[in-house]
Design an enzyme around this catalytic site. Structure first.
Site, short mmCIF file in Angstrom:
data_model
loop_
_atom_site.label_atom_id
_atom_site.label_comp_id
_atom_site.label_asym_id
_atom_site.label_seq_id
_atom_site.Cartn_x
_atom_site.Cartn_y
_atom_site.Cartn_z
N THR A 1 -20.61 112.30 -14.26
CA THR A 1 -21.89 112.27 -13.54
C THR A 1 -22.68 110.99 -13.79
OG1 THR A 1 -23.12 113.29 -15.34
CG2 THR A 1 -22.13 114.79 -13.70
N HIS A 25 -43.23 93.25 -13.68
CA HIS A 25 -42.13 94.02 -14.27
C HIS A 25 -41.86 93.59 -15.71
CE1 HIS A 25 -41.53 95.51 -10.26
NE2 HIS A 25 -41.32 94.28 -9.81
N HIS A 66 -36.36 95.17 -10.89
CA HIS A 66 -37.56 95.74 -11.50
C HIS A 66 -37.39 96.13 -12.96
CE1 HIS A 66 -39.43 97.05 -7.38
NE2 HIS A 66 -39.05 95.78 -7.40
N ASP A 102 -15.05 107.12 -19.62
CA ASP A 102 -14.34 108.23 -20.25
C ASP A 102 -13.22 108.62 -19.29
OD1 ASP A 102 -15.54 109.70 -18.21
OD2 ASP A 102 -16.57 111.09 -19.55
#
Length: 145
Positions: free
Chosen positions: A67, A133, A98, A8
């Site tokens: 963020t 995993h 993982h 963005d």
């Protein structure tokens, strides 16, 4: 290797630097926008990068917003996407090893280019370990049904 990348407005400047970084490593980049610091809605770009990865038009995706939280939430709504918000290289490495993450999410307003480049390297140079995993990834896929 081919990487789909999107951001963005808050992630635009870091996206441009990451694109150059990837190009210098001879990694093909599919830039799905945005193309300026003009305000846009991050879910639109998460959708485009996610679709590109799911359709196997790119090996991995990179998403960047302020963020990283919004992009992570939006991208993880797409069936088949495992987007991981990473703030240190070890997270990038473990997201691949993982969690078999197929999209790396970076927080454009919280980290600089140098740290971001280390995270990208860790992510792209790590492989899924499978084993125990794999069972967990299969359970995540079942949640999508």
């Amino acid at each position: 290797m081919k990487i789909a990348i999107g951001s963005d407005h808050a992630g635009f400047e870091l996206k441009e630097k990451i694109k150059d970084f990837l190009n210098e490593k001879d990694i093909e980049v599919i830039d799905l926008g945005t193309n300026s610091i003009q305000s846009v809605d991050y879910p639109d770009f998460a959708k485009e990068v996610g679709k590109c990865v799911v359709k196997k038009e790119a090996d991995f995706g990179i998403l960047i917003c302020g963020t990283g939280i919004g992009m992570s939430i939006a991208a993880n709504k797409i069936k088949g996407i495992r987007a991981a918000l990473c703030t240190i290289p070890e997270m990038g490495k473990l997201a691949r090893q993982h969690n078999n993450a197929n999209i790396l999410v970076l927080p454009g307003r919280l980290i600089g280019f140098e740290l971001a480049s280390w995270i990208v390297n860790a992510f792209l140079n790590s492989d899924f370990e499978g084993g125990r995993h794999e069972r967990r990834i299969n359970k995540i896929s079942q949640l999508e049904e």
